[in-house]
Design a protein around this motif. Structure first.
Motif, PDB file in Angstrom:
ATOM      1  N   HIS A  66     -22.311 -10.000   6.763  1.00  0.00           N
ATOM      2  CA  HIS A  66     -22.168  -8.932   5.762  1.00  0.00           C
ATOM      3  C   HIS A  66     -21.731  -7.623   6.403  1.00  0.00           C
ATOM      4  N   TYR A  67     -21.052  -6.813   5.615  1.00  0.00           N
ATOM      5  CA  TYR A  67     -20.786  -5.434   6.020  1.00  0.00           C
ATOM      6  C   TYR A  67     -22.104  -4.676   5.927  1.00  0.00           C
ATOM      7  N   VAL A  68     -22.274  -3.717   6.817  1.00  0.00           N
ATOM      8  CA  VAL A  68     -23.565  -3.040   6.907  1.00  0.00           C
ATOM      9  C   VAL A  68     -23.585  -1.836   5.979  1.00  0.00           C
ATOM     10  N   SER A  69     -24.661  -1.739   5.204  1.00  0.00           N
ATOM     11  CA  SER A  69     -24.879  -0.535   4.400  1.00  0.00           C
ATOM     12  C   SER A  69     -26.222   0.056   4.824  1.00  0.00           C
ATOM     13  N   ASN A  70     -26.616   1.139   4.160  1.00  0.00           N
ATOM     14  CA  ASN A  70     -27.769   1.893   4.661  1.00  0.00           C
ATOM     15  C   ASN A  70     -29.090   1.141   4.650  1.00  0.00           C
ATOM     16  N   GLU A  71     -29.209   0.170   3.761  1.00  0.00           N
ATOM     17  CA  GLU A  71     -30.477  -0.561   3.695  1.00  0.00           C
ATOM     18  C   GLU A  71     -30.449  -1.748   4.647  1.00  0.00           C
ATOM     19  N   LEU A  72     -31.582  -2.053   5.242  1.00  0.00           N
ATOM     20  CA  LEU A  72     -31.648  -3.136   6.236  1.00  0.00           C
ATOM     21  C   LEU A  72     -31.182  -4.469   5.637  1.00  0.00           C
ATOM     22  N   ASP A  73     -30.308  -5.139   6.385  1.00  0.00           N
ATOM     23  CA  ASP A  73     -29.804  -6.471   5.995  1.00  0.00           C
ATOM     24  C   ASP A  73     -29.252  -6.480   4.564  1.00  0.00           C
ATOM     25  N   SER A  74     -28.594  -5.396   4.217  1.00  0.00           N
ATOM     26  CA  SER A  74     -27.953  -5.313   2.901  1.00  0.00           C
ATOM     27  C   SER A  74     -26.468  -5.042   3.120  1.00  0.00           C
ATOM     28  N   GLY A  75     -25.769  -4.845   2.025  1.00  0.00           N
ATOM     29  CA  GLY A  75     -24.332  -4.608   2.132  1.00  0.00           C
ATOM     30  C   GLY A  75     -23.598  -5.873   1.767  1.00  0.00           C
ATOM     31  N   PRO A  76     -22.347  -5.720   1.344  1.00  0.00           N
ATOM     32  CA  PRO A  76     -21.609  -6.855   0.788  1.00  0.00           C
ATOM     33  C   PRO A  76     -21.444  -8.028   1.756  1.00  0.00           C
ATOM     34  N   VAL A  77     -21.788  -9.206   1.238  1.00  0.00           N
ATOM     35  CA  VAL A  77     -21.744 -10.424   2.056  1.00  0.00           C
ATOM     36  C   VAL A  77     -20.355 -11.055   1.942  1.00  0.00           C
ATOM     37  N   VAL A  78     -19.748 -11.347   3.082  1.00  0.00           N
ATOM     38  CA  VAL A  78     -18.423 -11.967   3.100  1.00  0.00           C
ATOM     39  C   VAL A  78     -18.539 -13.477   3.008  1.00  0.00           C
ATOM     40  N   ILE A  79     -19.391 -14.044   3.824  1.00  0.00           N
ATOM     41  CA  ILE A  79     -19.444 -15.499   3.939  1.00  0.00           C
ATOM     42  C   ILE A  79     -20.868 -15.931   4.271  1.00  0.00           C
ATOM     43  N   GLN A  80     -21.250 -17.053   3.691  1.00  0.00           N
ATOM     44  CA  GLN A  80     -22.558 -17.637   3.995  1.00  0.00           C
ATOM     45  C   GLN A  80     -22.379 -19.074   4.429  1.00  0.00           C
ATOM     46  N   ALA A  81     -23.244 -19.516   5.324  1.00  0.00           N
ATOM     47  CA  ALA A  81     -23.276 -20.929   5.704  1.00  0.00           C
ATOM     48  C   ALA A  81     -24.576 -21.511   5.174  1.00  0.00           C
ATOM     49  N   GLU A  82     -24.481 -22.625   4.481  1.00  0.00           N
ATOM     50  CA  GLU A  82     -25.683 -23.307   4.001  1.00  0.00           C
ATOM     51  C   GLU A  82     -26.084 -24.398   4.983  1.00  0.00           C
ATOM     52  N   VAL A  83     -27.380 -24.475   5.207  1.00  0.00           N
ATOM     53  CA  VAL A  83     -27.926 -25.487   6.118  1.00  0.00           C
ATOM     54  C   VAL A  83     -29.074 -26.192   5.391  1.00  0.00           C
ATOM     55  N   PRO A  84     -29.008 -27.494   5.204  1.00  0.00           N
ATOM     56  CA  PRO A  84     -30.107 -28.187   4.537  1.00  0.00           C
ATOM     57  C   PRO A  84     -31.385 -28.119   5.381  1.00  0.00           C
ATOM     58  N   VAL A  85     -32.524 -27.946   4.710  1.00  0.00           N
ATOM     59  CA  VAL A  85     -33.802 -27.961   5.425  1.00  0.00           C
ATOM     60  C   VAL A  85     -34.327 -29.395   5.373  1.00  0.00           C
ATOM     61  N   LEU A  86     -34.682 -29.933   6.537  1.00  0.00           N
ATOM     62  CA  LEU A  86     -35.155 -31.315   6.608  1.00  0.00           C
ATOM     63  C   LEU A  86     -36.687 -31.334   6.560  1.00  0.00           C
ATOM     64  N   ALA A  87     -37.232 -32.418   6.056  1.00  0.00           N
ATOM     65  CA  ALA A  87     -38.692 -32.536   5.964  1.00  0.00           C
ATOM     66  C   ALA A  87     -39.333 -32.416   7.340  1.00  0.00           C
ATOM     67  N   THR A  88     -38.602 -32.812   8.366  1.00  0.00           N
ATOM     68  CA  THR A  88     -39.144 -32.801   9.733  1.00  0.00           C
ATOM     69  C   THR A  88     -38.914 -31.473  10.455  1.00  0.00           C
TER      70      THR A  88
END
Ligand code: GRF
Length: 218
Positions: free
Chosen positions: A140-162
């Motif tokens: 994401h581009y950085v804005s004044n709030e922590l871990d905020s600002g417009p997100v360009v791209i996300q990667a999804e990762v499945p969570v496994l039971a293990t």
């Protein structure tokens, strides 16, 4: 086209930095890394950079009496390099409003969660505690709030039971190494623009982030 100039800020291992170095070396990115800056003298990422003959700087926040003075020292190091993009890659200091405004629309961060979920630390633990089926990372581009600002791209990762925090963190990090160079490429090719705070890709408003899933952009 001229090579874009990148400045990368790190605090630790620098595996994302390594992914960016590799993307420059294999010409995925038409760019050069003008400098790597760390606030920690012992950051392993500094060795990665030095090994590639990239200029490194240590700016230790503990040497500065205030956040503003630390930020100013960073800016004084960065500005002469005239970077197209300032890249936070595991940089573990909160930057002040002046710094963020100074590099508005030129400052990228990577965060190990599917923002806006789980800002801050321990994101993998939070995903496991909430029994999430899907976790991931966001650039994401950085804005004044922590871990905020417009997100360009996300990667999804499945969570496994293990999954444990470590196993999940490892799989998320592997995806981070793919999406960070992709986001940087879109930026330096001039394909990202801003309509107020809305991101546009190729002049179309991006209504949601690009999604990287099963090793491809969908
Ligand atoms: C990554 O998980 C990144 O998302 C977060 O800090 C970590 C940095 O890892 N912001 P590395 O230093 O790039 O290996």
């Amino acid at each position: 086209m001229d090579k874009a100039s990148l400045v990368v800020l790190i605090s630790g291992s620098g595996s994302n930095l390594q992914a960016i170095i590799d993307a420059v070396k294999n010409k995925q990115l038409n760019a050069e890394i003008s400098a790597v800056i760390s606030n920690q003298a012992t950051a392993k990422g500094l060795d990665r950079a030095a090994g590639e003959n990239i200029t490194t700087h240590v700016i230790d926040h503990r040497q500065y009496p205030s956040r503003e003075l630390f930020d100013t020292a960073l800016m004084q190091t960065i500005d002469p390099l005239e970077p197209d993009l300032v890249i936070l890659a595991g940089f573990m200091r909160i930057l002040g409003d002046n710094f963020i405004a100074h590099y508005q629309h030129q400052l990228l961060n990577i965060h190990p969660s599917l923002l806006p979920k789980y800002k801050g630390l321990n994101t993998h633990r939070k995903a496991l505690e909430n029994s999430d089926k899907v976790h991931g990372a966001s650039v994401h581009y950085v804005s004044n709030e922590l871990d905020s600002g417009p997100v360009v791209i996300q990667a999804e990762v499945p969570v496994l039971a293990t999954d444990t925090e470590d196993s999940l963190a490892r799989r998320v990090l592997a995806e981070e190494h793919k999406i960070y160079p992709l986001a940087i490429k879109l930026h330096i090719e001039g394909r990202i623009t801003f309509d107020n705070e809305h991101l546009q890709l190729d002049n179309q408003v991006l209504t949601k982030p690009l999604l990287w899933k099963n090793n491809q952009l969908i």
